[in-house]
Motif scaffolding. Structure first.
Motif, short mmCIF file in Angstrom:
data_model
loop_
_atom_site.label_atom_id
_atom_site.label_comp_id
_atom_site.label_asym_id
_atom_site.label_seq_id
_atom_site.Cartn_x
_atom_site.Cartn_y
_atom_site.Cartn_z
N PHE A 270 0.85 -1.19 0.00
CA PHE A 270 0.00 0.00 0.00
C PHE A 270 0.89 1.24 0.00
CE2 PHE A 270 -2.37 -3.51 1.65
CZ PHE A 270 -3.60 -3.38 1.03
N ALA A 272 -0.13 4.10 -1.82
CA ALA A 272 -0.93 5.30 -2.14
C ALA A 272 -0.99 6.26 -0.95
CB ALA A 272 -2.36 4.87 -2.51
N VAL A 274 -3.44 8.05 0.55
CA VAL A 274 -4.91 8.11 0.57
C VAL A 274 -5.34 9.35 1.34
CG1 VAL A 274 -6.99 6.83 1.21
CG2 VAL A 274 -4.90 5.59 0.59
N ASP A 276 -7.07 11.37 3.92
CA ASP A 276 -7.61 10.92 5.20
C ASP A 276 -9.09 11.28 5.34
OD1 ASP A 276 -5.33 9.67 6.34
OD2 ASP A 276 -4.43 11.66 6.57
N PRO A 303 -12.28 5.41 4.70
CA PRO A 303 -11.89 4.08 5.19
C PRO A 303 -10.39 3.91 5.10
CG PRO A 303 -12.90 3.93 3.00
CD PRO A 303 -13.07 5.35 3.46
N ASP A 304 -9.82 3.16 6.03
CA ASP A 304 -8.38 2.85 5.96
C ASP A 304 -8.24 1.57 5.14
OD1 ASP A 304 -5.74 1.89 6.49
OD2 ASP A 304 -5.64 3.34 8.13
N ILE A 305 -7.72 1.73 3.92
CA ILE A 305 -7.69 0.60 2.97
C ILE A 305 -6.74 -0.48 3.48
CG2 ILE A 305 -7.18 -0.03 0.58
CD1 ILE A 305 -7.79 3.02 -0.05
N LEU A 306 -5.56 -0.06 3.91
CA LEU A 306 -4.57 -1.01 4.41
C LEU A 306 -5.11 -1.78 5.61
CD1 LEU A 306 -1.78 -2.20 5.15
CD2 LEU A 306 -1.05 0.05 5.85
N GLY A 322 2.80 -1.90 4.41
CA GLY A 322 2.34 -0.51 4.39
C GLY A 322 3.51 0.45 4.23
N PHE A 323 3.21 1.68 3.90
CA PHE A 323 4.22 2.74 3.83
C PHE A 323 3.90 3.78 4.90
CE2 PHE A 323 7.35 3.10 0.36
CZ PHE A 323 7.24 1.82 -0.13
N ALA A 324 4.90 4.48 5.36
CA ALA A 324 4.64 5.57 6.30
C ALA A 324 5.59 6.72 5.96
CB ALA A 324 4.87 5.10 7.73
N LYS A 337 2.42 2.52 13.77
CA LYS A 337 1.52 2.32 12.62
C LYS A 337 1.41 0.85 12.26
CE LYS A 337 1.36 6.33 10.22
NZ LYS A 337 1.87 7.36 9.32
N ARG A 340 -0.97 -0.62 14.72
CA ARG A 340 -2.33 -0.09 14.58
C ARG A 340 -3.03 -0.64 13.35
NH1 ARG A 340 -1.08 5.22 14.53
NH2 ARG A 340 -1.71 5.71 12.41
N LYS A 341 -2.26 -0.81 12.26
CA LYS A 341 -2.88 -1.21 10.99
C LYS A 341 -2.86 -2.71 10.78
CE LYS A 341 -2.31 3.21 8.92
NZ LYS A 341 -3.01 3.87 7.83
N1 CTP Z 1 -3.48 4.08 4.09
C1 CTP Z 1 -4.59 3.47 3.55
N2 CTP Z 1 -5.81 4.06 3.68
C2 CTP Z 1 -5.97 5.24 4.35
C3 CTP Z 1 -4.82 5.87 4.89
C4 CTP Z 1 -3.58 5.26 4.74
O1 CTP Z 1 -4.46 2.40 2.94
N3 CTP Z 1 -7.15 5.76 4.44
C5 CTP Z 1 -2.17 3.40 3.98
C6 CTP Z 1 -1.14 4.12 3.13
O2 CTP Z 1 -1.19 3.69 1.78
C7 CTP Z 1 0.15 3.71 3.81
C8 CTP Z 1 -0.22 3.57 5.27
O3 CTP Z 1 -1.63 3.37 5.29
O4 CTP Z 1 0.59 2.43 3.41
C9 CTP Z 1 0.14 4.73 6.15
O5 CTP Z 1 -0.33 5.91 5.59
P1 CTP Z 1 -0.15 7.28 6.36
O6 CTP Z 1 -0.83 8.36 5.59
O7 CTP Z 1 1.29 7.44 6.74
O8 CTP Z 1 -0.93 6.91 7.69
P2 CTP Z 1 -2.21 7.49 8.34
O9 CTP Z 1 -3.00 6.34 8.83
O10 CTP Z 1 -2.91 8.43 7.43
O11 CTP Z 1 -1.57 8.23 9.59
P3 CTP Z 1 -1.07 9.76 9.78
O12 CTP Z 1 -1.41 10.49 8.50
O13 CTP Z 1 -1.83 10.19 10.95
O14 CTP Z 1 0.40 9.62 10.02
#
Ligand code: CTP
Length: 396
Positions: A270, A272, A274, A276, A303-306, A322-324, A337, A340-341
């Motif tokens: 993942f 992308a 995305v 928020d 929705p959090d896809i990951l 996942g990526f961060a 992360k 959490r994910k």
């Molecule tokens: N991701 C996802 N769906 C979302 C948000 C994030 O699939 N709605 C995935 C991204 O593709 C990535 C990972 O979750 O692999 C972390 O994304 P990031 O934006 O760093 O994490 P967030 O959950 O948005 O946390 P924050 O922005 O608070 O650091």
């Protein structure tokens, strides 16, 4: 690739002309190409064209006095790092599957222990015939690798599966095999990339600056290692990597639906960025400026896809990555992360470093449940290759 050698067998079919473009691409990459043109192949392309592009002699006859004196068919089959059959006709596949050796191409295929890549091309009914299916299964069991065929309109006027894969796709498969094999052959991969866009009204959007470069590079590297890759991409303007199935989406909710449709997968990465949040309602008509001042946008969380796919029970990919993107306390934030994910690895990039965000390079940490690895800063392509290699090792 300058020392790599390909023995290219060109079979007889209307798609044989694409073997010329494949030859050109391989030569441009520094790969030596030695062509074998079957009798039927010579009905479609001339030995002169093939020889000019390959910059080598074209071999055709099994019992040629001069050819056998210069290089016997046994030696010919051993003179390459890879044998490529493009187009691989139904007849060539049948001969290779049953071990027949009645011309130079089939004898060479029987006399070799060099890896073989076949790019089939034939009429859809021939491709779907039980005999061809049996031959395909036998060749796969014998260790032959395949690229294509594609689905589409055919020279015979019919439509279906059986078109030769595009030369660039065959080229990528060849390069993958020449550079250490295709350890991900038979594996399915899902990659998300780019930004998502959330509509405010028909003309206004909420989005971000993600270029999609890193995700596209990972999709490409996974495909080069032989994986069947679906790339679910937000709008980027980047061309789809060769051999990768791209699904274009806009919003986070569309991206989630496209990812769920792409399952099952052995690995999901993942990448992308995305969005928020999205406006809780997208206005159906363009908002107008008025005396009440700017509209108040009320946002709701996407929705959090990951996290959703990491918790998808029996459908969960074996490896979820996942990526961060972080600017500070990179390791701590990324490890939080990961938990959490519910993913297996987090690739954390330090976006505080100049030239990373939107640029050509990346500086990453690979964080698993038990370990943290700090990788050298490198180009996004090199990081992608390293990630793909690690995925191949983890899935093997
Ligand atoms: N991701 C996802 N769906 C979302 C948000 C994030 O699939 N709605 C995935 C991204 O593709 C990535 C990972 O979750 O692999 C972390 O994304 P990031 O934006 O760093 O994490 P967030 O959950 O948005 O946390 P924050 O922005 O608070 O650091």
């Amino acid at each position: 690739m300058s020392e790599k050698r390909v023995l290219l067998i060109v079979g007889g079919g209307i798609a044989a002309y694409k073997a010329l473009e494949l030859t050109r691409l391989l030569r441009k990459a520094g790969v030596a190409v030695r062509p074998i043109l079957t009798k039927a192949g010579a009905e479609f392309v001339t030995p002169l064209s093939l020889s000019a592009l390959a910059e080598d002699k074209v071999y055709s006859e099994l019992f040629s006095l001069t050819d056998e004196a210069e290089m016997g068919h046994i030696e010919l089959s051993r003179s390459a790092d890879l044998i490529v059959v493009a187009p691989a006709t139904a007849d060539l596949m049948a001969k290779a599957a049953t071990g027949r050796a009645d011309d130079l191409a089939s004898t060479t295929l029987l006399a070799t222990d060099t890896p073989i890549l076949m790019a089939p091309a034939m009429n859809v009914r021939m491709w779907e015939h039980p005999a061809t299916k049996r031959n395909l299964a036998q060749l796969k069991a014998d260790g032959v690798a395949f690229v294509g065929p594609d689905e589409g309109a055919m020279a015979c006027g019919e439509y279906g599966e059986g078109r030769l894969a595009e030369p660039l796709v065959i080229f990528e498969a060849v390069m993958g095999m020449l550079s250490g094999g295709r350890p991900l052959a038979g594996k399915r991969a899902l990659v998300t990339a780019g930004p998502t866009v959330e509509a405010i009204d028909p003309v206004r959007l909420l989005t971000n600056r993600s270029s999609g470069k890193q995700g596209y590079a990972i999709a490409r590297s996974l495909a080069q290692l032989g994986a069947e890759v679906t790339l679910v991409s937000g709008p980027t303007g980047l061309p789809a990597p060769a051999g990768v199935k791209r699904v274009d989406v806009e919003s986070a909710r569309d991206m989630l639906a496209a990812c769920q449709s792409a399952l099952p997968a052995d690995v999901a990465v993942f990448v992308a960025a995305v969005a928020d949040w999205r406006p809780d309602e997208a206005f159906g008509i363009k908002l107008k400026k008025g005396k009440d001042g700017p509209p108040a946008l009320h946002l709701v969380e996407n929705p959090d896809i990951l996290a959703t796919l990491a918790a998808s029970g029996p459908q969960r990919p074996t490896l979820v990555v996942g990526f961060a993107a972080e600017t500070n306390d990179v390791e701590d934030h990324a490890r939080a992360k990961l938990a959490r994910k519910g993913c297996d690895w987090i690739i954390a990039n330090d976006v505080s470093q100049p030239g990373v965000m939107g640029g050509e390079e990346n500086a990453v940490l690979l964080i698993s449940k038990t370990d943290t690895e700090r990788w050298e800063r490198a180009s996004k392509d090199a990081v992608a290759r390293q990630i793909a290699d690690r995925i191949a090792k983890a899935l093997s």
